[in-house]
Design a protein around this motif. Sequence first.
Motif, short mmCIF file in Angstrom:
data_model
loop_
_atom_site.label_atom_id
_atom_site.label_comp_id
_atom_site.label_asym_id
_atom_site.label_seq_id
_atom_site.Cartn_x
_atom_site.Cartn_y
_atom_site.Cartn_z
N ILE A 24 -67.46 6.65 9.12
CA ILE A 24 -68.06 6.82 7.80
C ILE A 24 -69.57 6.61 7.92
N ILE A 25 -70.35 7.58 7.46
CA ILE A 25 -71.80 7.42 7.37
C ILE A 25 -72.11 7.13 5.90
N GLU A 26 -72.52 5.90 5.62
CA GLU A 26 -72.77 5.48 4.24
C GLU A 26 -74.12 6.00 3.76
N VAL A 27 -74.10 6.74 2.64
CA VAL A 27 -75.35 7.33 2.14
C VAL A 27 -75.75 6.76 0.78
N GLY A 28 -75.08 5.70 0.34
CA GLY A 28 -75.34 5.16 -0.99
C GLY A 28 -76.75 4.69 -1.22
N ALA A 29 -77.35 4.06 -0.20
CA ALA A 29 -78.69 3.50 -0.39
C ALA A 29 -79.77 4.56 -0.48
N ARG A 30 -79.50 5.77 0.00
CA ARG A 30 -80.48 6.85 -0.08
C ARG A 30 -80.00 7.94 -1.02
N ASP A 31 -79.02 8.69 -0.63
CA ASP A 31 -78.53 9.78 -1.46
C ASP A 31 -77.94 9.25 -2.77
N GLY A 32 -77.33 8.08 -2.69
CA GLY A 32 -76.72 7.50 -3.87
C GLY A 32 -77.71 7.07 -4.93
N LEU A 33 -78.88 6.61 -4.51
CA LEU A 33 -79.85 6.05 -5.46
C LEU A 33 -81.00 6.98 -5.79
N GLN A 34 -81.20 8.05 -5.02
CA GLN A 34 -82.42 8.84 -5.18
C GLN A 34 -82.57 9.45 -6.57
N ASN A 35 -81.45 9.70 -7.24
CA ASN A 35 -81.50 10.37 -8.53
C ASN A 35 -81.50 9.40 -9.71
N GLU A 36 -81.44 8.08 -9.41
CA GLU A 36 -81.43 7.08 -10.47
C GLU A 36 -82.80 7.01 -11.15
N LYS A 37 -82.80 7.10 -12.47
CA LYS A 37 -84.06 7.03 -13.21
C LYS A 37 -84.58 5.58 -13.27
N ARG A 38 -83.66 4.62 -13.35
CA ARG A 38 -84.06 3.22 -13.35
C ARG A 38 -84.38 2.79 -11.92
N ILE A 39 -85.58 2.24 -11.71
CA ILE A 39 -85.96 1.84 -10.36
C ILE A 39 -85.19 0.58 -9.97
N VAL A 40 -84.46 0.68 -8.88
CA VAL A 40 -83.71 -0.47 -8.37
C VAL A 40 -84.67 -1.34 -7.56
N PRO A 41 -84.74 -2.65 -7.85
CA PRO A 41 -85.66 -3.52 -7.10
C PRO A 41 -85.38 -3.47 -5.60
N THR A 42 -86.44 -3.54 -4.82
CA THR A 42 -86.30 -3.47 -3.36
C THR A 42 -85.37 -4.55 -2.84
N GLU A 43 -85.48 -5.76 -3.38
CA GLU A 43 -84.63 -6.85 -2.88
C GLU A 43 -83.15 -6.58 -3.14
N VAL A 44 -82.85 -5.87 -4.24
CA VAL A 44 -81.45 -5.51 -4.52
C VAL A 44 -80.97 -4.45 -3.53
N LYS A 45 -81.82 -3.47 -3.24
CA LYS A 45 -81.45 -2.46 -2.24
C LYS A 45 -81.15 -3.14 -0.89
N LEU A 46 -81.97 -4.11 -0.51
CA LEU A 46 -81.77 -4.79 0.76
C LEU A 46 -80.47 -5.60 0.75
N GLN A 47 -80.16 -6.25 -0.36
CA GLN A 47 -78.89 -6.97 -0.48
C GLN A 47 -77.71 -5.99 -0.34
N PHE A 48 -77.84 -4.85 -0.97
CA PHE A 48 -76.81 -3.81 -0.92
C PHE A 48 -76.59 -3.34 0.51
#
Length: 298
Positions: A10-34
């Motif tokens: 499985i190649i996980e694409v959630g952190a890039r492809d999954g979030l790229q279209n989100e209008k709400r900016i996800v904090p960097t520290e949350v992305k890193l936790q994810f």
Amino acid sequence: MNSLPKNVTIIEVGARDGLQNEKRIVPTEVKLQFIKALQRAGITEMEITSFVSPKWVPQMSDHKEIVQSVTQSGRQFVLTPNEKGIHSAMELGVKSIAVFVGVSDSFNKKNINKTTSESMEELRPLIRQLKEQDIFVRACISTAFYCPFEGKIEPERTYEICQQFVDMGVDELSVADTIGMASPSESYELFSMISEKLPNVLLTAHFHDTRKMGLANIYAALQAGIHRYDCSAGGLGGCPFAPGATGNVATEDVLNMLDRLGIETGIQLDKLLEAVKIIEPYVSRPIETGMYTLSKSV
């Protein structure tokens, strides 16, 4: 029934492809936790960010910080749309780079303002340079089945792009049903053809779940012998340049299906769900899959 693979990556694409279209900016520290939680679950290959202009994809404006902060574990891809992005990634010591092109000229122009052939010519010397630096190159091929502007894409057109990338020396092809319109028969047909004609390159299937046929398309690709799949935790995703495209196939649903089929992935589902719970409060829609609704349990 054709024999199925015993193991799947499985190649996980959630952190890039999954979030790229989100209008709400996800904090960097949350992305890193994810990302760290996904690694704890056993994910060894994932897209972590993309080196794109913040003007066009503001969600990815923290790409340098993400690359510098993530602990190296397996292959961690960054997506690079052009020469500037590729050189920026190389300067940071990135060892796995993803490039992309749309089979459809219309989609490619909407995405990066070039025709498909123009993109391929631009990528040719860049891929040569990347391989001279011993960098793993993943070629992402969008609109491999259908285009939101041109309709159905004939399999031969997609195969031709795949062949050109192999001739350039890429290590992997990620062939995408960008708008989620493919059927299982089309999945089987295309992946059977590509794997038969190009047996010496890693071949990955990338499905979106627009019409709820993502799992069926993966099952068809399994029957065609494909053992690598792009998936997105929580079913996150979409494409800002593909009207109507919904999320990627949810990693947890794919894991559940593969487990029921007796196929090993090396990923722990309970820990993957912990990763999904980290990101769920920061995305714009409730995360729902056939297995659960996270928003009711967190």
